[in-house]
Enzyme design. Structure first.
Site, short mmCIF file in Angstrom:
data_model
loop_
_atom_site.label_atom_id
_atom_site.label_comp_id
_atom_site.label_asym_id
_atom_site.label_seq_id
_atom_site.Cartn_x
_atom_site.Cartn_y
_atom_site.Cartn_z
N GLY A 72 47.20 37.84 35.85
CA GLY A 72 47.25 39.05 36.67
C GLY A 72 48.15 40.13 36.49
O GLY A 72 49.31 39.84 36.18
N CYS A 73 47.82 41.14 37.21
CA CYS A 73 48.69 42.32 36.87
C CYS A 73 50.03 42.26 37.91
O CYS A 73 51.19 42.57 37.40
CB CYS A 73 47.92 43.75 37.12
SG CYS A 73 47.11 43.89 38.62
#
Lengths: 337, 337, 337, 337
Positions: free
Chosen positions: D147-148
């Site tokens: 995930g970012c």
């Protein structure tokens, strides 16, 4: 690899050009100058730029690598001083200032509020819109890159071709630009957040220095006298992009304006004619070398909408398109895959 | 205290009007409707609005307090249905939709793509620009509030007075609006961030429904035939404000355009004539009922710039100015200290 | 009408306060100063402000109307110089600088990098958070208005009341502010568009001068020693508003934090406790004197979110709330209908 | 040229990856899908993307070119359905959803509110942070891209190396993201302009699905038990970029945190350790694969600031970094010159 020197690489346009060169298969930036940034490295000044080699900013007057093509991205007065020097030393030169675009010295001096000290060079400069002057740009030694507003208006009119005879020579060009096309300089911080955000205004109304440039070139090749241009630039609260809304009146109804635009630009790799002008927006051209054009016709009235990225087709990527021609490379090299 | 009912109070304009009424010395909102928001309270829907009394949203068809002045801030089709009902019940009505502005039914139906079911009411409606129709607005029972774009263009031309005879009847109105003036609805979320931010575009080019309204009223009182209007709206990445750039051609040079504007509007409390059009911007008119106007003249060409807040002089505060007249109060009450 | 003089009225906060006073039923601005703007009129400097009387900016040192309450909205060093003078002349004074907030001279001088020349005045100043010091503010002659970040954090903790005993004295306050709360000055143009737009950053990390102010006041009335505050401000690309995310650790689980917040603030007109912290955003408090607070609890961890308008509850409208108390008027006058 | 198929190419991340592939010397996109956009061409959907070949969007279930590496950029439920199919057909797969990141099925199902139908695949997936799992990523057949938000926090902690033993296992991660990292989808229009512009808020407070991912991986290689993570994401009114402010408490003062960060990441091509955390901002990492990290230390308290472009190092360019490893190419190919 051809070597490129960029004089005045610390501004918006210099940065864009450095980004383009970093990915170009045949060119590399070898020399970058900025009197303000001298001594700093490229990665320090532009941390979001990825360069093959981390160059150090030099002063404008520092020695430029022999044989390199020189890009001048400096203010008008600096270009007046530096361009003749680089030409004398035998460099190919592309100048991004407005100094060598107009062939009427008086108009230049009035509009730029600047005495011209090397006006004779203007005749040696090829005006850098490849769609109009491609043949002369091939192998050229000296190119004057056009203004960002100018490109968006000149080409929209140029591609009307013979139909230019059928329009009244009084043309309204209502243009809107993001802050990077409106004179703010990245080195100085440019416009204040407060003055731009949630705001909008016109500036230099009927008195912007790009107006005579539009006038001189928009009827290129038509044999027609120059039309009257009513040019009003506006400042958008965005970073990049110009959208121009151009109002024409034709001599008669039902002339095939959109078809003519499409026909005259059909072989151009960077001109996109859209079916309706509502399709055109800044987002579709940002970070590209494309110029999008379309129009709406109602009776004798034609409203053209055109859009480009002022830092790209309006400056850096059009310069690269020109450099490709100057160096006898494929025109789209480094611009299209 | 006069009582005000707002039908369709959940939108941008309804909210602004509620804010103005909350501070008004003589009026109070007593009834607010929204089919979507029915049952919710004002403070829940607009937490940044401070109201004297926390009203609950009703349905459009709910009973309206007797004797209250009714403001309609609903879509065109809803206004067609509701306006006659409120008039029949004896309410004073001010309608913010476009339904009762045009006196040419065919033009209305073509431009609004809507069959008119109560066209005869148009003749009973006073067009709500006080600077033009002040006398008829005083004590009026039915007012049709003008469009936001329209107000910015009509008044800029109206105040030219007799000089309107001296301009060619082909007028370019290049207008730029924030998102709240461009049709987005607050209840629906309106425009996407992605489509508006760092972007700009024209829309409804030469086909916006406000064009005939500008045409019908801009020459009011002049005895001249309606001019041709070339109206192109654009969408700015800002919340509020309209700036219009208007291009005229005069029959002769050196006519006193700016002086005439100033002279004709000198007693108007909400019209400000600026010395240069570069002074005009959205920030100077946002959240006010002011309309700023100026112009640049060059030979026979005149470029007018005007700016207003589309939610205020373009909608809610102009409505309040009209309500003050309808109720025979001081025109500036609640708008100026 | 009580008369108000504003020293340093050319900034963000001065403008807001002028807007509030223009609509206030009992006060009027009679004197405004700005060394930079001296000689210009209010309507020239703030064309979107509607004032009952068009004041002319004076110099700071010009004579102030006798008997007027003086608001100081000047930098810290100017306040050090001017505040004692106005107090000596018998004016009631409310100072918006940070100069008279801290009761520890060393902490002041370290944090503000400024030698204090009238430290004894600090004891005479009432700290201007009405929710905490209401009784002392009534009729007070000298008030020190709190910082914008400080208000958003202090009150969020203060209303925890007795539960403050149950939290570990190490508190993280991660705060985000629009540009008007982050030190940009309207007179100077403030932040550059380029540096703020499409950008975000932290600044003065663990070294902002508001940290000791939060520390001194957040446990007011609790008898507890001052907690450790870890305060990090951030700069949002918006004009106005502060949202603070505050991280606490409790000594045990299941303590009634939200209920306590609600109970302790239930009679406060400007504090709104929200059911969930996700409901809180800047838009709900912009242009209001409200402070919204809520929290999420998970085991021993509590995350509080609070929001206010830095120019309003964080500056101008809180000042007006204080002025109402100083002049023995209703606390909400001019702030709530 | 290796062939790449992108399942779900119509979103923010798909677009970025297509841009990266268009300039990559050894890969080409050969197949793009989007159930919504099926039948449209790439240049129609993304006019600002320049692709070597104008692909047509297919449906997700359409046949994928044999031997192509498959990138899944689809929602979690779609990934659950599609990933096993592509693996079964012998494709190398990199999945950008959150489905194969967590090794605790219950945590996955609770946090993602989704029943896992192929949990055993998680053990076969290599977590795609090259700085941690480089060796396992080389030649890998199945990669789960992180995930970012997670990437920005995990790496900031990971590079603390042995010092992780010296910090209290309660870590605050206050993260701020542009709209493209916050769940808005380009196909749907995403967030409304109105809800985001001139606004700011926290969301999914202590309840975002990335929290357990941060928890599982931030102490990778340390042998320590998982710490408690207090993760609060916020929505910035910008298009791209994440800045995370991370609060740690050390067991003792004067530990060499910054030096350790620098030492542990010194051979990493995409990690930049800045001297002060105030130097870090979104603009420096936008459109790059860089992660910038720095910190401030005060006594036992450490505040780390990290920033990345959520669409690049937080998604597409990190995916390309992983693809380079999966295909045994140079890790920086197409990312650094």
């Amino acid at each position: 690899m051809s070597e490129i020197s960029i004089i005045g690489a610390g501004g918006f346009t210099g940065k864009e050009l450095l980004g383009l060169l970093a990915r170009h298969p045949k060119y590399k930036a070898v020399h970058v100058t900025s009197d303000k940034l001298a001594g700093k490295s490229l990665s320090e000044v532009f941390p979001d730029l990825v360069s093959p080699k981390d160059l150090i900013f030099k002063k404008h007057e520092d020695e430029v690598p022999k044989g390199s093509l020189v890009v001048l991205a400096v203010p008008n007065d600096a270009s007046l001083e530096l361009t003749p020097k680089f030409l004398d030393k035998g460099h190919k030169v592309i100048d991004l200032s407005g100094v060598y675009r107009l062939h009427n010295q008086e108009k230049f001096e009035t509009n730029y509020k600047l005495k011209h000290t090397s006006f004779s060079l203007t005749d040696k400069a090829v005006f850098g819109i490849p769609e109009i002057f491609r043949d002369r740009l091939k192998g050229a030694d000296f190119v004057s890159n056009p203004g960002c507003f100018s490109t968006s208006v000149i080409l929209a009119l140029y591609f009307l071709g013979n139909l230019r005879k059928e329009i009244k020579p009084r043309i309204v060009a209502d243009c809107k630009s993001g802050i990077s096309g409106a004179g703010g300089r990245v080195e100085d911080g440019g416009f204040s957040f407060n003055g731009v955000y949630e705001n909008f205004r016109a500036y230099k109304i009927l008195s912007h220095q790009h107006e005579p440039e539009i006038q001189e070139y928009c009827y290129a090749g038509s044999g027609l006298p120059e039309p009257e241009i009513l040019f009003v630039p506006h400042l958008l609260p965005v970073y990049r992009g110009i959208l121009s809304t151009i109002y024409l009146e034709a001599n008669s109804e039902n002339l095939p304006f959109l078809e003519t635009l499409a026909e005259n630009s059909k072989s151009e790799p960077f001109i996109r004619i859209r079916k309706t002008p509502e399709e055109i927006d800044l987002a579709k051209v940002q970070n590209t070398n494309f110029l999008d054009i379309s129009l709406r016709q109602r009776g004798k009235n034609i409203t053209i909408v055109s859009a480009l990225d002022n830092l790209m087709k309006g400056a850096a990527s059009q310069a690269l398109q020109n450099i490709n021609l100057m160096l006898n490379e494929t025109e789209t090299l480094g611009l299209l895959p």
